[in-house]
Design a protein around this motif. Sequence first.
Motif, PDB file in Angstrom:
ATOM      1  N   MET A  85       0.814  -1.205   0.000  1.00 14.25           N
ATOM      2  CA  MET A  85       0.000   0.000   0.000  1.00 14.25           C
ATOM      3  C   MET A  85       0.855   1.265   0.000  1.00 14.25           C
ATOM      4  SD  MET A  85      -3.023  -1.223  -0.071  1.00 14.25           S
ATOM      5  CE  MET A  85      -4.011   0.225   0.298  1.00 14.25           C
ATOM      6  N   SER A  86       2.173   1.133   0.006  1.00 14.77           N
ATOM      7  CA  SER A  86       3.045   2.303   0.085  1.00 14.77           C
ATOM      8  C   SER A  86       3.108   3.019  -1.261  1.00 14.77           C
ATOM      9  CB  SER A  86       4.455   1.884   0.511  1.00 14.77           C
ATOM     10  OG  SER A  86       4.442   1.310   1.799  1.00 14.77           O
ATOM     11  N   TYR A  87       3.099   4.345  -1.188  1.00 12.84           N
ATOM     12  CA  TYR A  87       3.204   5.162  -2.399  1.00 12.84           C
ATOM     13  C   TYR A  87       4.323   6.171  -2.206  1.00 12.84           C
ATOM     14  CZ  TYR A  87       1.969   8.154  -6.327  1.00 12.84           C
ATOM     15  OH  TYR A  87       2.008   8.882  -7.493  1.00 12.84           O
ATOM     16  N   PHE A  88       5.177   6.300  -3.231  1.00 13.24           N
ATOM     17  CA  PHE A  88       6.352   7.164  -3.164  1.00 13.24           C
ATOM     18  C   PHE A  88       6.178   8.288  -4.186  1.00 13.24           C
ATOM     19  CE2 PHE A  88       7.281   2.761  -2.242  1.00 13.24           C
ATOM     20  CZ  PHE A  88       7.913   2.826  -1.012  1.00 13.24           C
ATOM     21  N   PRO A  89       5.577   9.391  -3.789  1.00 10.56           N
ATOM     22  CA  PRO A  89       5.167  10.430  -4.746  1.00 10.56           C
ATOM     23  C   PRO A  89       6.317  11.143  -5.439  1.00 10.56           C
ATOM     24  CG  PRO A  89       4.904  11.210  -2.496  1.00 10.56           C
ATOM     25  CD  PRO A  89       5.220   9.747  -2.401  1.00 10.56           C
ATOM     26  N   ASN A  90       7.510  11.114  -4.842  1.00 10.88           N
ATOM     27  CA  ASN A  90       8.630  11.865  -5.408  1.00 10.88           C
ATOM     28  C   ASN A  90       9.751  10.980  -5.944  1.00 10.88           C
ATOM     29  OD1 ASN A  90       7.508  14.474  -4.742  1.00 10.88           O
ATOM     30  ND2 ASN A  90       7.976  13.995  -2.611  1.00 10.88           N
ATOM     31  N   ALA A  91       9.480   9.698  -6.086  1.00 12.83           N
ATOM     32  CA  ALA A  91      10.500   8.778  -6.598  1.00 12.83           C
ATOM     33  C   ALA A  91      10.779   9.055  -8.073  1.00 12.83           C
ATOM     34  CB  ALA A  91      10.055   7.337  -6.414  1.00 12.83           C
ATOM     35  N   THR A  92      12.066   9.057  -8.429  1.00 12.27           N
ATOM     36  CA  THR A  92      12.475   9.289  -9.817  1.00 12.27           C
ATOM     37  C   THR A  92      13.333   8.145 -10.363  1.00 12.27           C
ATOM     38  OG1 THR A  92      14.436  10.522  -9.092  1.00 12.27           O
ATOM     39  CG2 THR A  92      12.425  11.793  -9.536  1.00 12.27           C
ATOM     40  N   GLU A  93      13.703   7.203  -9.494  1.00 10.82           N
ATOM     41  CA  GLU A  93      14.509   6.059  -9.914  1.00 10.82           C
ATOM     42  C   GLU A  93      13.814   4.768  -9.498  1.00 10.82           C
ATOM     43  OE1 GLU A  93      18.671   6.275  -8.835  1.00 10.82           O
ATOM     44  OE2 GLU A  93      18.481   8.433  -8.488  1.00 10.82           O
ATOM     45  N   LEU A  94      13.879   3.773 -10.373  1.00  7.63           N
ATOM     46  CA  LEU A  94      13.211   2.501 -10.113  1.00  7.63           C
ATOM     47  C   LEU A  94      14.129   1.357 -10.528  1.00  7.63           C
ATOM     48  CD1 LEU A  94      10.537   1.055  -9.297  1.00  7.63           C
ATOM     49  CD2 LEU A  94       9.876   1.185 -11.707  1.00  7.63           C
ATOM     50  N   THR A  95      14.279   0.369  -9.627  1.00  6.60           N
ATOM     51  CA  THR A  95      15.095  -0.809  -9.917  1.00  6.60           C
ATOM     52  C   THR A  95      14.262  -2.065  -9.708  1.00  6.60           C
ATOM     53  OG1 THR A  95      17.150   0.283  -9.245  1.00  6.60           O
ATOM     54  CG2 THR A  95      17.152  -2.121  -9.282  1.00  6.60           C
ATOM     55  N   PHE A  96      14.318  -2.964 -10.680  1.00  7.46           N
ATOM     56  CA  PHE A  96      13.636  -4.255 -10.581  1.00  7.46           C
ATOM     57  C   PHE A  96      14.654  -5.351 -10.287  1.00  7.46           C
ATOM     58  CE2 PHE A  96      10.485  -2.052 -13.204  1.00  7.46           C
ATOM     59  CZ  PHE A  96       9.292  -2.504 -12.661  1.00  7.46           C
ATOM     60  N   HIS A  97      14.386  -6.136  -9.241  1.00  6.27           N
ATOM     61  CA  HIS A  97      15.112  -7.379  -9.016  1.00  6.27           C
ATOM     62  C   HIS A  97      14.167  -8.571  -9.161  1.00  6.27           C
ATOM     63  CE1 HIS A  97      18.247  -4.787  -7.189  1.00  6.27           C
ATOM     64  NE2 HIS A  97      19.038  -5.744  -7.625  1.00  6.27           N
ATOM     65  N   ASP A  98      12.955  -8.288  -9.603  1.00  3.05           N
ATOM     66  CA  ASP A  98      11.953  -9.328  -9.833  1.00  3.05           C
ATOM     67  C   ASP A  98      11.191  -8.965 -11.096  1.00  3.05           C
ATOM     68  OD1 ASP A  98      10.312 -11.662  -8.270  1.00  3.05           O
ATOM     69  OD2 ASP A  98       8.958 -10.385  -9.424  1.00  3.05           O
ATOM     70  N   CYS A 146      17.108  -8.093 -13.168  1.00  4.39           N
ATOM     71  CA  CYS A 146      16.614  -9.464 -13.084  1.00  4.39           C
ATOM     72  C   CYS A 146      16.578 -10.091 -14.469  1.00  4.39           C
ATOM     73  CB  CYS A 146      15.223  -9.501 -12.459  1.00  4.39           C
ATOM     74  SG  CYS A 146      14.019  -8.484 -13.335  1.00  4.39           S
ATOM     75  N   ASP A 147      16.559 -11.409 -14.498  1.00  4.70           N
ATOM     76  CA  ASP A 147      16.438 -12.136 -15.755  1.00  4.70           C
ATOM     77  C   ASP A 147      14.967 -12.244 -16.154  1.00  4.70           C
ATOM     78  OD1 ASP A 147      19.213 -12.634 -15.851  1.00  4.70           O
ATOM     79  OD2 ASP A 147      18.965 -14.324 -14.470  1.00  4.70           O
ATOM     80  N   ARG A 148      14.742 -12.489 -17.431  1.00  6.20           N
ATOM     81  CA  ARG A 148      13.406 -12.776 -17.954  1.00  6.20           C
ATOM     82  C   ARG A 148      12.423 -11.621 -17.759  1.00  6.20           C
ATOM     83  NH1 ARG A 148      12.817 -17.763 -19.604  1.00  6.20           N
ATOM     84  NH2 ARG A 148      10.547 -17.603 -19.540  1.00  6.20           N
ATOM     85  N   PHE A 149      12.918 -10.414 -17.854  1.00  3.37           N
ATOM     86  CA  PHE A 149      12.033  -9.248 -17.869  1.00  3.37           C
ATOM     87  C   PHE A 149      11.752  -8.948 -19.335  1.00  3.37           C
ATOM     88  CE2 PHE A 149      10.421  -5.042 -17.355  1.00  3.37           C
ATOM     89  CZ  PHE A 149      10.004  -4.937 -16.033  1.00  3.37           C
ATOM     90  N   SER A 150      10.525  -9.131 -19.761  1.00  2.00           N
ATOM     91  CA  SER A 150      10.222  -9.099 -21.188  1.00  2.00           C
ATOM     92  C   SER A 150      10.333  -7.703 -21.783  1.00  2.00           C
ATOM     93  CB  SER A 150       8.814  -9.645 -21.439  1.00  2.00           C
ATOM     94  OG  SER A 150       7.844  -8.712 -21.027  1.00  2.00           O
ATOM     95  N   ILE A 151      10.669  -7.663 -23.061  1.00  2.00           N
ATOM     96  CA  ILE A 151      10.773  -6.394 -23.770  1.00  2.00           C
ATOM     97  C   ILE A 151       9.414  -5.708 -23.857  1.00  2.00           C
ATOM     98  CG2 ILE A 151      10.420  -7.398 -26.060  1.00  2.00           C
ATOM     99  CD1 ILE A 151      12.470  -5.361 -27.106  1.00  2.00           C
ATOM    100  N   GLN A 152       8.347  -6.491 -23.835  1.00  2.00           N
ATOM    101  CA  GLN A 152       7.003  -5.908 -23.863  1.00  2.00           C
ATOM    102  C   GLN A 152       6.750  -5.045 -22.632  1.00  2.00           C
ATOM    103  OE1 GLN A 152       5.340  -9.818 -24.324  1.00  2.00           O
ATOM    104  NE2 GLN A 152       4.359  -9.252 -26.255  1.00  2.00           N
ATOM    105  N   LYS A 153       7.211  -5.512 -21.471  1.00  2.00           N
ATOM    106  CA  LYS A 153       7.044  -4.730 -20.249  1.00  2.00           C
ATOM    107  C   LYS A 153       7.873  -3.452 -20.309  1.00  2.00           C
ATOM    108  CE  LYS A 153       6.008  -8.672 -17.261  1.00  2.00           C
ATOM    109  NZ  LYS A 153       6.495  -9.532 -16.163  1.00  2.00           N
ATOM    110  N   LEU A 169      19.825  -2.353 -18.470  1.00  2.00           N
ATOM    111  CA  LEU A 169      19.254  -3.678 -18.633  1.00  2.00           C
ATOM    112  C   LEU A 169      20.304  -4.743 -18.356  1.00  2.00           C
ATOM    113  CD1 LEU A 169      17.333  -3.125 -21.995  1.00  2.00           C
ATOM    114  CD2 LEU A 169      16.408  -2.973 -19.686  1.00  2.00           C
ATOM    115  N   LYS A 170      20.005  -5.625 -17.408  1.00  2.00           N
ATOM    116  CA  LYS A 170      20.882  -6.770 -17.179  1.00  2.00           C
ATOM    117  C   LYS A 170      20.670  -7.801 -18.276  1.00  2.00           C
ATOM    118  CE  LYS A 170      21.881 -10.465 -13.874  1.00  2.00           C
ATOM    119  NZ  LYS A 170      21.539 -11.054 -12.546  1.00  2.00           N
ATOM    120  N   SER A 171      19.419  -8.075 -18.560  1.00  2.00           N
ATOM    121  CA  SER A 171      19.025  -8.976 -19.643  1.00  2.00           C
ATOM    122  C   SER A 171      17.530  -8.846 -19.797  1.00  2.00           C
ATOM    123  CB  SER A 171      19.403 -10.430 -19.331  1.00  2.00           C
ATOM    124  OG  SER A 171      18.664 -10.909 -18.225  1.00  2.00           O
ATOM    125  N   MET A 172      16.995  -9.417 -20.849  1.00  2.00           N
ATOM    126  CA  MET A 172      15.548  -9.458 -20.994  1.00  2.00           C
ATOM    127  C   MET A 172      15.171 -10.692 -21.791  1.00  2.00           C
ATOM    128  SD  MET A 172      14.597  -6.585 -23.840  1.00  2.00           S
ATOM    129  CE  MET A 172      15.115  -5.287 -22.763  1.00  2.00           C
TER     130      MET A 172
END
Length: 236
Positions: A150-163, A192-199, A215-218
Motif C-alpha cells: 500500500m506504500s506510495y512514493f510520490p517523489n520517486a524518480t529512480e526505479l530498480t527491478f530485481h523481480d 533481473c532475468d526474464r524481464f520481457s521487452i514488452q514490459k 538492462l541486465k538482460s531481458m
Amino acid sequence: MIMDLFRSVQILHLTVEIDENSAYLDANKWQQLIICHMPNLRIFDIRYNIYLGSQYDDMTVKNIISQLKSKINQFESSFWIERQWFFSHNFYLTRYGNDAIFYSTNPYRRKHYTLYQSLGETTLLLKSESHLDSVRHVDIQSGQSIINGMSYFPNATELTFHDALSTTRASIVSILNRIISLKKLIQLAIECDRFSIQKVIKILCCAPNLNTIKLKSMLCYKKSNDYTSIKESNDF
C-alpha cells in the motif's frame, strides 16, 4: 575512560547486520548509554538488517517475530518520543530466508527504499508514513510486495527491478502507478532475468521523462511472429 570520549558526539549513524538476539535491539541499554555517555546526541539514525534464519518451521518463525516485536516496541517510550526519534520495521522473505529490518524514520528521511515480500504488516512506530515523501529510489526485490503493498512514493524518480513480476496478470503500468508516478521516472534499472521487452515498452510509453535505462538482460523472442506482434502493437 574510553566511553567518556563519546560525550561530545552529536550525530550517530549506525548500520549493522544482526540476529534477533543482538544487544543492539535492547532499547533500555541504548537509553542508559545515551544518558550516561552521549548526553549531547541530537541525531540517532540506525538501520538494523536482522537475519531470522531459513532453517525454522512456520511456528518457530512466528515465535521469533513475536519476540522481536516485543523488543522493538521498547523504542516507543517517552525517552524516544521526547527526542523525536521514531522508527519503523518490516518482516520480509528473501531468497535466503526470513529477514527483518528496523530503522529510523523522521527526521532522517531516507532516499532509498527497498520493497520485499512481506511476512507481516509493515509497522511505523509513532509516526505517519510521511517519510515516504523523501524517497527518490525504489528497489523492487519482490513483485508480490507491490501487488499487495500500500506504500506510495510520490517523489520517486529512480526505479530498480530485481523481480520480473512474472506471476501477475495485471498491467505493469497499473501496478507501478500504485507505488510511484511513472511521469516522474528518470532512471530505470532492470537487474533481473526474464524481464520481457514488452514490459519495457509499456513502461517507456508512460515515462516521458525517462533518460537512463540499464538492462541486465531481458526475455528474448526467438519466434518471428513474437517480434512481429510487438512491432504491430499500439505501444510500439
